[in-house]
Design a protein around this motif. Structure first.
Motif, PDB file in Angstrom:
ATOM      1  N   LYS A 147      -6.521   1.636  -5.149  1.00 14.73           N
ATOM      2  CA  LYS A 147      -6.798   0.538  -4.223  1.00 14.73           C
ATOM      3  C   LYS A 147      -6.442   0.920  -2.794  1.00 14.73           C
ATOM      4  CE  LYS A 147      -8.030  -3.006  -5.357  1.00 14.73           C
ATOM      5  NZ  LYS A 147      -9.377  -3.598  -5.480  1.00 14.73           N
ATOM      6  N   ILE A 205       2.580  -0.128  -2.378  1.00 16.26           N
ATOM      7  CA  ILE A 205       2.515  -0.333  -3.831  1.00 16.26           C
ATOM      8  C   ILE A 205       3.808  -0.982  -4.338  1.00 16.26           C
ATOM      9  CG2 ILE A 205       2.392   0.866  -6.060  1.00 16.26           C
ATOM     10  CD1 ILE A 205       0.517   2.914  -4.620  1.00 16.26           C
ATOM     11  N   LYS A 223       4.258  -4.578  -6.237  1.00 13.40           N
ATOM     12  CA  LYS A 223       4.924  -4.754  -7.538  1.00 13.40           C
ATOM     13  C   LYS A 223       5.769  -6.018  -7.555  1.00 13.40           C
ATOM     14  CE  LYS A 223       5.025   0.122  -8.935  1.00 13.40           C
ATOM     15  NZ  LYS A 223       5.850   1.345  -9.068  1.00 13.40           N
ATOM     16  N   VAL A 262      -3.677  -6.756  -7.878  1.00 13.48           N
ATOM     17  CA  VAL A 262      -3.131  -5.410  -8.095  1.00 13.48           C
ATOM     18  C   VAL A 262      -3.494  -4.453  -6.958  1.00 13.48           C
ATOM     19  CG1 VAL A 262      -3.208  -3.369  -9.578  1.00 13.48           C
ATOM     20  CG2 VAL A 262      -3.128  -5.665 -10.608  1.00 13.48           C
ATOM     21  N   ASN A 301      -2.864  -0.384  -6.340  1.00 16.93           N
ATOM     22  CA  ASN A 301      -2.390   0.899  -6.845  1.00 16.93           C
ATOM     23  C   ASN A 301      -2.912   2.002  -5.921  1.00 16.93           C
ATOM     24  OD1 ASN A 301      -5.123   0.961  -7.510  1.00 16.93           O
ATOM     25  ND2 ASN A 301      -4.740   0.409  -9.654  1.00 16.93           N
ATOM     26  N   ASN A 302      -2.716   3.259  -6.298  1.00 24.38           N
ATOM     27  CA  ASN A 302      -3.166   4.357  -5.441  1.00 24.38           C
ATOM     28  C   ASN A 302      -4.678   4.301  -5.202  1.00 24.38           C
ATOM     29  OD1 ASN A 302      -1.156   6.301  -4.422  1.00 24.38           O
ATOM     30  ND2 ASN A 302      -0.534   6.410  -6.569  1.00 24.38           N
TER      31      ASN A 302
END
Length: 399
Positions: free
Chosen positions: A55, A28, A32, A50, A52-53
């Protein structure tokens, strides 16, 4: 590459699941960096980028699902013994080396690789520069999983090539390529088709159509249109064009109702000349090229048609041959539409957003193929093999 036993492949995938979970914070954080460097002007591409958790959880679930699927390699398709005693067995076999070229989506680095590896293919991953940091750490995860079980990192490899280098690689590959899958827009697909020297399996654009028949249940139509347009604008299965039969009861009232609903979801509406007589405040088509366009945005074209035949003709002329839907309570009409529309997936009274490997029972997918050979629709594990004939004899000669 040698044929691997199912057990060793599954052990690699189990290790990959554990590594992805262990490295989720680093994955992650790497993502970013990509997001910070990305131009937010292209919202659809940004959405695809993107990680994230949620994903990461989806990546883990994809690997786990493929691990539990049956090995598609060396499966018997047919077994025939001829009068001359020859035993001919047709079996599934790996393609060999697959190159996939894709933009933005780091999850493709997981899904494409897990499918290719389980099907005993080597895979070369050419991701977009916008996802470089994300893809690098995901490649490291793959390499750790492979090396943990004594396998070469060459099974899964990220290509670090600029556009000109990619063009040269396609023309003169430094290693044998058996299949190329371009996963992106028209420019990418045309680029690959122009320069490739091996088989190309096109994962085509969307530009999906929906036809509202005069026999439609209007409430169903509105719900399906809203979902297909707004659920995920970056999806290749999102809706772009709506054709409405002018004989629909209370036609004008319903058009205005649809406009109101779409505007509540902040959808930009473009209309043809006929619909503009009812939705007079909306922008009309200025360039016929818009009919070929995949929007990947909160944007929808609404047009009027006089018949099912006109709807089918329009869809077959302009669509990306990905997904198309009809809303009607007439089952015979629906079947005619579904048989005559030339798309990988055709729908009756349902959203085009279901054209997805996981939603269609295929599992993780490499891409959605809009080609007709060798497979059309979601390319899952069982579609990443070809076939091979094993012929067993005892000295037979042809006379």
């Amino acid at each position: 590459m040698k044929l691997l036993h199912t057990d060793i492949k599954n052990k690699v995938l189990q290790s990959m699941i554990e590594i992805l979970d262990r490295e989720r914070t680093n994955i992650i954080d790497a993502n970013k960096k990509d997001l910070e460097a990305f131009n937010r002007d292209d919202q659809a591409l940004y959405d695809r980028l993107v990680v994230n958790n949620k994903k990461v959880d989806e990546m883990i679930a994809a690997v786990d699902a493929v691990m539990h699927q049956e090995d598609p390699v060396s499966q018997e398709i047919s077994n025939l013994t001829l009068k001359n005693g020859l035993n001919i067995v047709n079996t599934t076999a790996p393609f060999g080396t697959i190159l996939i070229i894709y933009e933005s989506r780091p999850d493709v680095t997981i899904e494409a690789a897990v499918l290719a590896f389980k099907a005993n293919n080597k895979i070369l991953l050419k991701g977009g520069k916008e996802a470089l940091n994300s893809n690098l750490i995901l490649e490291q995860c793959w390499h750790e999983a492979l090396e943990t079980h004594g396998l070469s990192k060459d099974w899964i490899k990220l290509l670090h090539l600029q556009r000109e280098e990619t063009q040269e690689f396609l023309k003169n590959p430094t290693e044998p390529l058996d299949l190329i899958v371009p996963r992106g827009g028209e420019r990418l697909i045309n680029f690959v088709k122009t320069h490739a020297t091996c088989a190309v399996l096109v994962s085509g654009r969307g530009n999906n159509f929906l036809y509202v028949s005069e026999h439609a249940d209007w409430a169903k139509a509105v719900n399906v249109i809203i979902n297909a347009k707004t659920d995920k604008i970056s999806g290749c299965n999102a809706l772009d064009k709506v054709l409405i039969n002018k004989n629909l009861p209370e036609y004008q009232t319903k058009l205005k109702m649809l406009q109101e609903k779409l505007e509540q979801h902040k959808v930009e509406i473009i209309v043809d000349d006929k619909v503009s007589g009812i939705l007079s405040q909306k922008e009309t088509i200025q360039d016929a090229g818009i009919w070929y366009e995949e929007f990947l945005a909160l944007k929808l074209l609404i047009a009027e048609v006089e018949s099912l035949d006109e709807a089918v003709s329009t869809i077959n002329k302009y669509s990306g041959k990905h997904s198309a839907a009809i809303i009607t309570e007439d089952k015979a009409e629906a079947m005619t539409f579904m048989q005559q529309v030339d798309s990988a997936a055709v729908y009756h009274n349902a959203s085009t957003r279901f054209t997805d490997g996981g939603q269609m029972g295929v599992g993780a997918e490499l891409a959605i193929s809009t080609d007709k050979l060798h497979h059309r629709g979601p390319l899952g594990l069982n579609q990443l093999v070809t076939n091979k004939y094993y012929v067993y004899g005892d000295g037979q000669v042809r006379v």
